[in-house]
Design a protein around this motif. Structure first.
Motif, PDB file in Angstrom:
ATOM      1  N   PHE A 154     -14.525 -56.549   4.659  1.00 38.29           N
ATOM      2  CA  PHE A 154     -15.736 -57.354   4.513  1.00 38.29           C
ATOM      3  C   PHE A 154     -16.940 -56.641   5.131  1.00 38.29           C
ATOM      4  O   PHE A 154     -18.036 -56.643   4.564  1.00 38.29           O
ATOM      5  N   PHE A 155     -16.732 -56.033   6.284  1.00 37.79           N
ATOM      6  CA  PHE A 155     -17.841 -55.304   6.907  1.00 37.79           C
ATOM      7  C   PHE A 155     -18.142 -54.003   6.160  1.00 37.79           C
ATOM      8  O   PHE A 155     -19.297 -53.567   6.104  1.00 37.79           O
ATOM      9  N   LEU A 156     -17.116 -53.397   5.570  1.00 40.37           N
ATOM     10  CA  LEU A 156     -17.343 -52.175   4.799  1.00 40.37           C
ATOM     11  C   LEU A 156     -18.226 -52.447   3.582  1.00 40.37           C
ATOM     12  O   LEU A 156     -19.021 -51.588   3.184  1.00 40.37           O
ATOM     13  N   THR A 157     -18.093 -53.629   2.997  1.00 35.88           N
ATOM     14  CA  THR A 157     -18.956 -53.967   1.861  1.00 35.88           C
ATOM     15  C   THR A 157     -20.420 -53.939   2.275  1.00 35.88           C
ATOM     16  O   THR A 157     -21.282 -53.445   1.540  1.00 35.88           O
ATOM     17  N   ALA A 158     -20.712 -54.466   3.464  1.00 34.36           N
ATOM     18  CA  ALA A 158     -22.090 -54.441   3.965  1.00 34.36           C
ATOM     19  C   ALA A 158     -22.568 -53.010   4.184  1.00 34.36           C
ATOM     20  O   ALA A 158     -23.742 -52.694   3.958  1.00 34.36           O
ATOM     21  N   LEU A 159     -21.660 -52.130   4.604  1.00 35.15           N
ATOM     22  CA  LEU A 159     -22.029 -50.738   4.870  1.00 35.15           C
ATOM     23  C   LEU A 159     -22.116 -49.904   3.599  1.00 35.15           C
ATOM     24  O   LEU A 159     -22.808 -48.883   3.568  1.00 35.15           O
ATOM     25  N   LEU A 160     -21.417 -50.330   2.557  1.00 36.23           N
ATOM     26  CA  LEU A 160     -21.461 -49.602   1.288  1.00 36.23           C
ATOM     27  C   LEU A 160     -22.627 -50.059   0.413  1.00 36.23           C
ATOM     28  O   LEU A 160     -23.397 -49.239  -0.099  1.00 36.23           O
ATOM     29  N   ALA A 161     -22.742 -51.366   0.234  1.00 41.50           N
ATOM     30  CA  ALA A 161     -23.755 -51.901  -0.682  1.00 41.50           C
ATOM     31  C   ALA A 161     -25.092 -52.162   0.000  1.00 41.50           C
ATOM     32  O   ALA A 161     -26.143 -52.085  -0.645  1.00 41.50           O
ATOM     33  N   GLY A 162     -25.066 -52.476   1.299  1.00 38.33           N
ATOM     34  CA  GLY A 162     -26.300 -52.805   2.001  1.00 38.33           C
ATOM     35  C   GLY A 162     -27.308 -51.672   2.078  1.00 38.33           C
ATOM     36  O   GLY A 162     -28.482 -51.848   1.719  1.00 38.33           O
ATOM     37  N   PRO A 163     -26.904 -50.482   2.534  1.00 36.25           N
ATOM     38  CA  PRO A 163     -27.874 -49.392   2.652  1.00 36.25           C
ATOM     39  C   PRO A 163     -28.523 -48.990   1.333  1.00 36.25           C
ATOM     40  O   PRO A 163     -29.733 -48.755   1.281  1.00 36.25           O
ATOM     41  N   ILE A 164     -27.750 -48.927   0.259  1.00 31.70           N
ATOM     42  CA  ILE A 164     -28.346 -48.515  -1.017  1.00 31.70           C
ATOM     43  C   ILE A 164     -29.249 -49.620  -1.569  1.00 31.70           C
ATOM     44  O   ILE A 164     -30.276 -49.343  -2.203  1.00 31.70           O
TER      45      ILE A 164
END
Length: 285
Positions: A154-164
């Motif tokens: 769940f946190f990886l989704t924020a790190l993958l999709a959030g920055p872009i």
């Protein structure tokens, strides 16, 4: 993939919500960095409207899952003792605090110090929101979810999709943003995601109830995860390749990358919901 496809409202709610949290942190840092340029800040604030638009879509999907808007209020009945109530409460608080920050900021009347503190609080509430999401799925009678992989993913989704997503909004607002640090963070998140895919693939082969193997719920697990990985690599590549060549990525390139990354995370979340099974005689896909 079991019935993961039928949980599309929850797929949208969780992925889009986590994407918005990551995007707010990136754009929020950009807003604070542009404190000496009021015009740039205002352009960015107008661009940040899309954060709250996406968050609204996420909550709309959540309400659709409940079947009726009135049930959304019932879900708050046990705040503090129910993981579901805590998730909805923390998400609503994040949406309200962040949304009101945007409403005040877009008028151009936000005091600098108050705006910075308010924005930092919104970011923290976003992280708490993701944490509350993970608690909903850590159910000891659902062995395929009751692992650290759920929280990490769940946190990886924020790190993958959030920055872009944040990079897209910054670029649209014409804010100078190379994003090397955040791009590196997304690459690390991608590598960790690959490790999680492999470890989880091994783990589900060992999980079973009295009537079914967990692996039977997702017989195409490997193929779907490979497809997800391709989407993530292509999406991040749309953002990273220009950076490697020391060029500023075009808005259209980042937009395409953002869509691909979110699509990859949606696919991964469908697999997650397809893995639902309970211990004992009952198995639900």
């Amino acid at each position: 993939m079991g019935n993961g496809w039928h949980e599309w409202p929850l797929v949208l709610f969780t992925v889009l919500g986590q994407c918005v949290v990551g995007g707010l942190i990136v754009t929020g840092l950009g807003w604070m960095a542009a404190s000496d340029d009021r015009a740039s800040q205002q352009r960015l604030v107008r661009s940040m409207f899309f954060l709250w638009l996406v968050m609204g879509i996420a909550f709309l999907a959540s309400v659709m899952h409940l079947g009726s808007p009135l049930r959304a209020f019932n879900s708050l009945n046990r705040v503090g003792s129910s993981a579901l109530s805590n998730e909805i409460a923390s998400g609503s608080l994040f949406f309200a605090v962040g949304g009101f920050w945007w409403l005040v900021a877009v008028t151009g009347k936000m005091p600098a110090l108050l705006g910075k503190v308010w924005l930092i609080v919104s970011m923290i509430l976003g992280v708490i929101f993701i944490w509350a999401m993970t608690r909903v799925y850590l159910i000891n009678t659902v062995p395929t979810w009751y692992t650290g992989y759920t929280t990490i993913s769940f946190f990886l989704t924020a790190l993958l999709a959030g920055p872009i997503f944040g990079a897209l909004l910054l670029r649209a607002a014409r804010i100078p943003f190379k994003g090397s640090a955040f791009a590196t963070l997304s690459i690390v998140a991608l590598l960790v995601s690959v490790v999680i895919m492999l470890l989880q693939g091994v783990q589900i082969g060992t999980v079973h109830s009295s009537v079914q193997q967990a692996s039977a719920l997702v017989p195409d697990y490997a193929a779907v995860q490979i497809g997800r990985l391709i989407l993530l690599v292509l999406g991040l590549g749309c953002w990273l390749c220009p950076l490697v060549r020391r060029h500023s990525p075009h808005t259209l390139s980042i937009l395409c990358g953002c869509v691909l990354v979110i699509a990859g995370e949606l696919l991964g979340r469908i697999v997650f919901y397809g893995l639902h099974m309970t211990v004992g005689m009952a198995v639900a896909g």
